[in-house]
Design a protein around this motif. Structure first.
Motif, short mmCIF file in Angstrom:
data_model
loop_
_atom_site.label_atom_id
_atom_site.label_comp_id
_atom_site.label_asym_id
_atom_site.label_seq_id
_atom_site.Cartn_x
_atom_site.Cartn_y
_atom_site.Cartn_z
N ARG A 1 1.65 8.48 0.69
CA ARG A 1 1.64 8.64 2.15
C ARG A 1 1.28 10.07 2.50
O ARG A 1 1.87 11.00 1.96
CB ARG A 1 3.02 8.33 2.73
CG ARG A 1 3.44 6.91 2.51
CD ARG A 1 4.88 6.74 2.96
NE ARG A 1 5.34 5.42 2.63
CZ ARG A 1 5.86 4.57 3.49
NH1 ARG A 1 6.00 4.92 4.74
NH2 ARG A 1 6.25 3.39 3.11
N SER B 1 4.56 10.43 -2.73
CA SER B 1 4.51 9.11 -3.35
C SER B 1 5.75 8.93 -4.22
O SER B 1 6.27 9.89 -4.79
CB SER B 1 3.24 8.91 -4.18
OG SER B 1 3.18 9.85 -5.22
N ARG C 1 3.02 3.62 -3.09
CA ARG C 1 2.04 3.91 -2.03
C ARG C 1 2.08 5.37 -1.59
O ARG C 1 3.05 5.80 -0.96
CB ARG C 1 2.34 3.04 -0.82
CG ARG C 1 2.24 1.58 -1.04
CD ARG C 1 2.52 0.80 0.24
NE ARG C 1 3.63 1.31 1.02
CZ ARG C 1 4.84 0.74 1.09
NH1 ARG C 1 5.09 -0.36 0.43
NH2 ARG C 1 5.78 1.27 1.83
#
Length: 73
Positions: free
Chosen positions: A42, A33, A40
């Motif tokens: 990931r 992140s 967001r």
């Protein structure tokens, strides 16, 4: 039992973890992140493998995270 470590690389946080499987070996996992907005998180695919220790699995996830940041970050 899951073990995790968080690393910082450039503008990213790498949450590297290892979870023990049924055979007593460790599987790596990685979440990346960004520190700045938008952050967001990931989940990044890490090559699966049965590693003998949690430290080895975390090192594999960390290396994959550095590579992902170099290519896509």
């Amino acid at each position: 039992m899951a073990v995790s470590q968080t690393f910082r690389h450039k503008d990213y946080a790498l949450v590297c973890s290892a979870e023990i499987n049924d055979s007593g070996r460790f599987e790596p996992a990685l979440v990346v992140s960004r520190h700045a907005w938008p952050s967001r998180p990931r989940t990044i695919s890490v090559p699966r493998g049965a590693h003998p220790t949690a430290e080895v699995a975390i090192a594999v996830a960390h290396a994959q995270g550095i590579e992902w940041i170099s290519n896509y970050g």
